[in-house]
Design a protein around this motif. Sequence first.
Motif, mmCIF file in Angstrom:
data_model
loop_
_atom_site.group_PDB
_atom_site.id
_atom_site.type_symbol
_atom_site.label_atom_id
_atom_site.label_comp_id
_atom_site.label_asym_id
_atom_site.label_seq_id
_atom_site.Cartn_x
_atom_site.Cartn_y
_atom_site.Cartn_z
ATOM 1 N N LYS A 11 3.899 -6.054 -8.559
ATOM 2 C CA LYS A 11 3.100 -4.894 -8.147
ATOM 3 C C LYS A 11 1.686 -5.280 -7.731
ATOM 4 C CE LYS A 11 5.619 -1.734 -11.035
ATOM 5 N NZ LYS A 11 5.651 -1.299 -12.433
ATOM 6 N N LEU A 12 1.312 -6.514 -8.032
ATOM 7 C CA LEU A 12 -0.028 -6.971 -7.639
ATOM 8 C C LEU A 12 -0.062 -7.418 -6.179
ATOM 9 C CD1 LEU A 12 -0.688 -9.164 -10.800
ATOM 10 C CD2 LEU A 12 -1.597 -6.885 -10.359
ATOM 11 N N GLU A 13 1.099 -7.417 -5.522
ATOM 12 C CA GLU A 13 1.210 -8.056 -4.204
ATOM 13 C C GLU A 13 0.993 -7.097 -3.039
ATOM 14 O OE1 GLU A 13 1.394 -11.170 -3.692
ATOM 15 O OE2 GLU A 13 2.280 -12.117 -5.461
ATOM 16 N N HIS A 14 0.199 -6.074 -3.242
ATOM 17 C CA HIS A 14 -0.011 -5.106 -2.164
ATOM 18 C C HIS A 14 -0.573 -5.752 -0.903
ATOM 19 C CE1 HIS A 14 -2.141 -1.674 -0.139
ATOM 20 N NE2 HIS A 14 -0.945 -1.163 -0.324
ATOM 21 N N GLN A 15 -1.607 -6.555 -1.090
ATOM 22 C CA GLN A 15 -2.247 -7.193 0.057
ATOM 23 C C GLN A 15 -1.263 -8.060 0.852
ATOM 24 O OE1 GLN A 15 -6.054 -9.191 -0.562
ATOM 25 N NE2 GLN A 15 -5.325 -10.933 0.607
ATOM 26 N N PHE A 16 -0.376 -8.704 0.118
ATOM 27 C CA PHE A 16 0.614 -9.600 0.721
ATOM 28 C C PHE A 16 1.460 -8.854 1.768
ATOM 29 C CE2 PHE A 16 4.850 -11.805 0.064
ATOM 30 C CZ PHE A 16 4.488 -12.989 0.655
ATOM 31 N N LEU A 17 1.771 -7.581 1.490
ATOM 32 C CA LEU A 17 2.561 -6.796 2.434
ATOM 33 C C LEU A 17 1.676 -6.011 3.406
ATOM 34 C CD1 LEU A 17 5.248 -5.369 -0.010
ATOM 35 C CD2 LEU A 17 5.445 -7.342 1.490
ATOM 36 N N ARG A 18 0.507 -5.643 2.939
ATOM 37 C CA ARG A 18 -0.338 -4.755 3.721
ATOM 38 C C ARG A 18 -0.958 -5.463 4.923
ATOM 39 N NH1 ARG A 18 -3.334 0.003 2.628
ATOM 40 N NH2 ARG A 18 -4.180 0.610 4.647
ATOM 41 N N VAL A 19 -1.419 -6.682 4.735
ATOM 42 C CA VAL A 19 -2.137 -7.360 5.817
ATOM 43 C C VAL A 19 -1.266 -7.551 7.066
ATOM 44 C CG1 VAL A 19 -3.346 -9.464 6.484
ATOM 45 C CG2 VAL A 19 -3.806 -8.412 4.280
ATOM 46 N N PRO A 20 -0.041 -8.089 6.925
ATOM 47 C CA PRO A 20 0.765 -8.222 8.162
ATOM 48 C C PRO A 20 1.128 -6.866 8.760
ATOM 49 C CG PRO A 20 2.095 -8.756 6.235
ATOM 50 C CD PRO A 20 0.672 -8.629 5.759
ATOM 51 N N LEU A 21 1.224 -5.859 7.921
ATOM 52 C CA LEU A 21 1.513 -4.519 8.442
ATOM 53 C C LEU A 21 0.338 -4.009 9.275
ATOM 54 C CD1 LEU A 21 3.414 -2.036 8.469
ATOM 55 C CD2 LEU A 21 2.112 -1.177 6.514
ATOM 56 N N GLU A 22 -0.882 -4.204 8.772
ATOM 57 C CA GLU A 22 -2.052 -3.772 9.523
ATOM 58 C C GLU A 22 -2.159 -4.555 10.828
ATOM 59 O OE1 GLU A 22 -3.935 -1.211 9.090
ATOM 60 O OE2 GLU A 22 -2.871 -0.685 7.247
ATOM 61 N N HIS A 23 -1.786 -5.818 10.746
ATOM 62 C CA HIS A 23 -1.811 -6.656 11.943
ATOM 63 C C HIS A 23 -0.830 -6.119 12.982
ATOM 64 C CE1 HIS A 23 -2.141 -11.048 13.503
ATOM 65 N NE2 HIS A 23 -3.069 -10.279 13.999
ATOM 66 N N LEU A 24 0.354 -5.766 12.511
ATOM 67 C CA LEU A 24 1.379 -5.195 13.392
ATOM 68 C C LEU A 24 0.886 -3.885 14.000
ATOM 69 C CD1 LEU A 24 4.295 -4.902 14.497
ATOM 70 C CD2 LEU A 24 4.933 -3.899 12.308
#
Lengths: 406, 445
Positions: free
Chosen positions: A33-46
Amino acid sequence: MEMESLPNGDSTSAAAAASVPTSKLSHLAESLKLEHQFLRVPLEHLKKSMRANHRIVEKEMSAVISGVAEAADRDMSKEEAVQHLSCLVSRLQGLKRKSEEGSKTEHLQAQRCRARLDHLDGVDIDNQSEWNNMRVKRILVDYMLRLSYYDSAVKLAESSNIQDLVDIDVFLEAKKVIDALQNKEVAPALAWCAENKSRLKKSKSKFEFQLRLQEFIELVRADNNLRAITYARKYLATWGATHMKELQRVMATLAFKSNTECATYKVLFEAKQWDYLVEQFKQEFCRLYGMTLEPLLNIYLQAGLSALKTPFCYEEDCTKEDPLSQEHFRKLASPLPFSKQHHSKLVCYISKELMDFDNPPLVLPNGYVYSTKALEEMAKKNDGKITCPRTGFICNFSELVKAFIS
Amino acid sequence: MDVSAVESILARGENLRKKEKNQKRAGSFGFGTICYSNCIRANWLTPIGSESGLPNQIPEMELSSIKDAFDRVSKKQKLSSSKTQEVIDQVGREIEQTLEKLQSSQDAASGVDQKAFLTELKSKINEIGPINQLEGSQKELNVGLSKYTKLLEKSFISDISKAYRNVEFDIHTVNQIVATHFYRQGLFDLGDCFINEAHEPEGTILKSSFLEMYRILEAVKSRNLEPALAWVAANRDQLLQNGSNLELKLHRLQFVEILQKRGRNDALKYARAYLPPFASGHMDDIQKLMACLLWVGRLDCSPYAEILSPSHWEKLAEELTRQFCSLLGQSYESPLSIAIAAGVQGLPTLLKLANVMAAKQQEWQAMKQLPVPLDLGREFQFHSIFVCPVSRDQATDENPPMLMPCSHVLCKQSIVKLSKSSTRTFKCPYCPLEATVAQCRQLYF
Ligand SMILES: [Zn+2]
Ligand SMILES: [Zn+2]
């Protein structure tokens, strides 16, 4: 005394022993659950690529449509009309190529988002230590990118084959702006602001204003007062409504010039204002991509050091296996709070194993306590004799007594 | 942190918990242990599921449903892309058709036709409504994207820096830790590159030591034990102090290598030269090795076949690393990896705490000890911590653990309290037996 007659201790330690795998699993689930940034950054990039691609298509398409309207509404010769329409056709062909390329980029970025989901889903108890090593590497790449150690970041990512799991390309975008700011150029930063205008507005960012102020200061520094005033009218006036105080302060520099000794204004001309802009940019950048403002490494290190910190860590006999036995870690931990325990956790001095229900503590006549397993082994090797490793005290195994720790 | 603060945190935690009745993992505050001194603290005793006593605010995560949600977004993105291409093609076709019509109309006096063709094109394109079409598919995609973004926010902790303290976190210290970590892991090129980029020349202090360690380990990997033997010989006394018999293990492997590769005579010569110093403490091992001489050439089908197992080499490399690091004053595992792993385990609880204390920033920044345990795995237990079961205080030099005659252990202050500071007997809180203060003895863990 029988263990069973204890009102506590017995049952809790038995439960603890049985729940080891469950607690490991829940630690694992919690850590994901600490891995939000891990998924969020490539999503924002997309999302960013999608927005940019859409904007291009919309802009070009509108141009073509008004081109058609123009052809219909204006009197043109046949040649003119043919020429005009051919021009529109080739414009559309160009647009199609661009849009195909854009869609390819989007596809790759979407794949990266998916790869990260798979990476999170791929961890289990069996491959956890390898997965944890990878996490350390990801955290270190994040740290190096934030501090602009790009070569090292790329080196670690490539040698570990984790390019899809780190955000090098995202940070390379930041690098352009940071490099320029370090060279006292604002143009790339302003372009970046324009690119992200609506999102910066939404977060009430005043970064663009700060850039404009700096440009104004540079004009004043160069004694270019007329241009400075024109610049202020054009770019600063619009911020007056929300940032009047700062605006006035900066405008006042026209009266003081760059060699002013007045502290309020002198600071505006200092070189560190540019460093401040770099810091400001990094924060805006992180916010836009859904990253933490602090490097992940600092966040995890702080939490870990606080969790590990006990008063015993700063004593001389702190075991070398404890990170807090090392000066560097002690220094980082010194402003952090100590950890807290609600239950005794006892580690055998000899075997370093936990003394619990399965390996209960035994007391020597001198009051020193070691684990049953370690003392049994010592007794076996030495005809029942026990030597206290810390005091040299010698006794028989039969003289040991139990201690009940609850 | 004082008692009233703990009380109010608890109250807030309790409120939060009530709000989330529907969440399956919300822990209930249990009263697991007898507690004599402070009933507020009793609230902190182990709830089901987490030791911290803080509410579990984040629901269980279903990665598969998150993946599904993303796949839906991804599908919409593909649809939107092909829609864009389609609209471009459609508009392009219409223009091309008009272009053909224009070019094929030969009559010079067909200005009227030309106008008609162009007006027709304009209205056809209006009919297609390319901008509307583009916006429509984009809008649908955006809906999917924002749904997915919200799902991520709901399933994960969206800002893990909420528990971060604004304290001095010296960048040079962190850099030196990172550099040492790279060297420790044998990543020498990376370490050098990092030192260079970070301008941190002091970070190389341990580089040469770790270079030596990896040189020895590389040699071991290619079954060359000479460098390892040389290192062991140079550090014999310290290794003995550590209770390590690494030297004998090396000689044993070397002996077997020689026996396998060069035969009985060389092996015997080697044994005579190097094994005698170990005769007193390790006769068993030496006898076994000598017996191997009888099986030369067919050791693999002898009772000693186990001695050929490659696992001996792996274990040796591990122990070599362990001893090498120990002599350097370093841990076997990278301390950076340990600290990060501890952080990963501790952070979820820390974040819950920070959330509960959000309104008490000053107290949060100033606290000297965390008010809740962070519940780390046993691999992070480096010290013996005794917590008095009565007062819940951690033992200290001033308030040490004491063993009562009944074998129960309490801290000194609790015993003094129970005895009412007298020399009379008092009853153990955990069993029916009685004791006097004089009968209790201090323990050392
Ligand atoms: Zn410690
Ligand atoms: Zn008792």
